[in-house]
Design a protein around this motif. Structure first.
Motif, short mmCIF file in Angstrom:
data_model
loop_
_atom_site.label_atom_id
_atom_site.label_comp_id
_atom_site.label_asym_id
_atom_site.label_seq_id
_atom_site.Cartn_x
_atom_site.Cartn_y
_atom_site.Cartn_z
N CYS A 64 0.83 -1.21 0.00
CA CYS A 64 0.00 0.00 0.00
C CYS A 64 0.87 1.26 0.00
O CYS A 64 1.97 1.26 0.54
CB CYS A 64 -0.89 0.03 1.24
SG CYS A 64 -2.05 -1.33 1.32
N ALA A 65 0.33 2.31 -0.60
CA ALA A 65 1.01 3.60 -0.59
C ALA A 65 0.42 4.46 0.51
O ALA A 65 -0.77 4.40 0.80
CB ALA A 65 0.82 4.29 -1.94
N VAL A 66 1.27 5.25 1.12
CA VAL A 66 0.81 6.26 2.08
C VAL A 66 0.98 7.61 1.39
O VAL A 66 2.07 7.95 0.93
CB VAL A 66 1.61 6.20 3.40
CG1 VAL A 66 1.16 7.31 4.35
CG2 VAL A 66 1.45 4.84 4.06
N VAL A 67 -0.12 8.33 1.27
CA VAL A 67 -0.11 9.60 0.55
C VAL A 67 -0.80 10.68 1.37
O VAL A 67 -1.66 10.40 2.21
CB VAL A 67 -0.81 9.48 -0.83
CG1 VAL A 67 -0.11 8.46 -1.72
CG2 VAL A 67 -2.27 9.12 -0.68
N LYS A 68 -0.41 11.91 1.09
CA LYS A 68 -1.04 13.07 1.73
C LYS A 68 -1.69 13.89 0.64
O LYS A 68 -1.04 14.40 -0.26
CB LYS A 68 0.02 13.91 2.45
CG LYS A 68 -0.43 15.27 2.95
CD LYS A 68 -1.42 15.15 4.09
CE LYS A 68 -1.74 16.50 4.71
NZ LYS A 68 -2.53 17.39 3.88
N ILE A 69 -3.02 13.96 0.70
CA ILE A 69 -3.77 14.81 -0.22
C ILE A 69 -3.76 16.21 0.36
O ILE A 69 -4.01 16.41 1.55
CB ILE A 69 -5.21 14.28 -0.41
CG1 ILE A 69 -5.16 12.89 -1.03
CG2 ILE A 69 -6.03 15.24 -1.27
CD1 ILE A 69 -6.51 12.20 -1.09
N GLN A 70 -3.48 17.18 -0.48
CA GLN A 70 -3.28 18.55 -0.04
C GLN A 70 -4.39 19.06 0.89
O GLN A 70 -4.11 19.71 1.88
CB GLN A 70 -3.18 19.46 -1.27
CG GLN A 70 -2.88 20.90 -0.96
CD GLN A 70 -2.75 21.73 -2.22
OE1 GLN A 70 -3.22 21.37 -3.28
NE2 GLN A 70 -2.09 22.86 -2.11
N GLU A 71 -5.62 18.77 0.58
CA GLU A 71 -6.73 19.34 1.35
C GLU A 71 -7.10 18.55 2.59
O GLU A 71 -7.99 18.95 3.33
CB GLU A 71 -7.95 19.49 0.43
CG GLU A 71 -7.69 20.49 -0.68
CD GLU A 71 -8.82 20.54 -1.68
OE1 GLU A 71 -9.78 19.77 -1.57
OE2 GLU A 71 -8.72 21.37 -2.60
N ARG A 72 -6.43 17.43 2.83
CA ARG A 72 -6.72 16.62 4.01
C ARG A 72 -5.70 16.90 5.11
O ARG A 72 -4.54 17.19 4.83
CB ARG A 72 -6.69 15.14 3.66
CG ARG A 72 -7.69 14.69 2.61
CD ARG A 72 -9.09 14.79 3.11
NE ARG A 72 -9.23 14.02 4.34
CZ ARG A 72 -10.34 13.47 4.77
NH1 ARG A 72 -11.43 13.59 4.08
NH2 ARG A 72 -10.37 12.80 5.90
N GLY A 115 -3.29 9.31 4.06
CA GLY A 115 -4.14 8.13 3.96
C GLY A 115 -3.35 6.96 3.43
O GLY A 115 -2.25 7.10 2.89
N ILE A 116 -3.94 5.79 3.59
CA ILE A 116 -3.35 4.56 3.07
C ILE A 116 -4.14 4.17 1.82
O ILE A 116 -5.36 4.06 1.87
CB ILE A 116 -3.41 3.42 4.10
CG1 ILE A 116 -2.66 3.81 5.38
CG2 ILE A 116 -2.84 2.13 3.51
CD1 ILE A 116 -2.81 2.80 6.50
N VAL A 117 -3.44 3.95 0.72
CA VAL A 117 -4.08 3.55 -0.52
C VAL A 117 -3.90 2.04 -0.70
O VAL A 117 -2.78 1.56 -0.86
CB VAL A 117 -3.46 4.30 -1.73
CG1 VAL A 117 -4.12 3.84 -3.02
CG2 VAL A 117 -3.56 5.80 -1.55
N PHE A 118 -5.01 1.32 -0.60
CA PHE A 118 -5.00 -0.12 -0.80
C PHE A 118 -5.18 -0.43 -2.28
O PHE A 118 -5.97 0.22 -2.96
CB PHE A 118 -6.13 -0.79 -0.01
CG PHE A 118 -5.89 -0.86 1.46
CD1 PHE A 118 -5.28 -1.97 2.01
CD2 PHE A 118 -6.26 0.18 2.30
CE1 PHE A 118 -5.05 -2.05 3.38
CE2 PHE A 118 -6.04 0.11 3.65
CZ PHE A 118 -5.43 -1.00 4.20
N GLN A 119 -4.51 -1.46 -2.75
CA GLN A 119 -4.70 -1.93 -4.11
C GLN A 119 -6.05 -2.63 -4.20
O GLN A 119 -6.55 -3.19 -3.23
CB GLN A 119 -3.58 -2.91 -4.49
CG GLN A 119 -2.20 -2.31 -4.44
CD GLN A 119 -2.04 -1.19 -5.46
OE1 GLN A 119 -2.39 -1.34 -6.62
NE2 GLN A 119 -1.52 -0.06 -5.02
#
Length: 84
Positions: free
Chosen positions: A14-22, A26-30
């Motif tokens: 999984c990728a861990v990403v930060k969305i600008q407005e959040r 978050g964790i991105v599951f396949q």
């Protein structure tokens, strides 16, 4: 409006990403990972319906342990990137 996503790292597959407005990453599951969890949970439901609580409990513990691993990795990446 263009969204900006910052890649912080990976936890398992999984990728861990930060969305600008959040506020928090978050964790991105396949998709196949989500499908696998649905299959596991369906097996749990079927085991409960069939009166096999021991099998259901074992599956639930497996899912919980896997998700805890994701959470621990997520927390490490968050701390490394300044999120508490």
């Amino acid at each position: 409006m263009e969204e900006v996503v910052k890649f912080l790292g990976t936890v398992g597959n999984c990728a861990v990403v930060k969305i600008q407005e959040r506020k928090y990453p978050g964790i991105v599951f396949q998709g196949d990972t989500v499908k696998s969890y649905i299959e596991q949970l369906t097996a749990v439901i079927n085991s409960v319906r069939e009166g096999r609580a021991d099998v259901a409990l074992e599956e639930c513990e497996d899912i919980k342990n896997t998700l805890e691993g994701y959470l621990l990795g997520y927390e490490v990446l968050c701390r490394k990137n300044g999120f508490e």
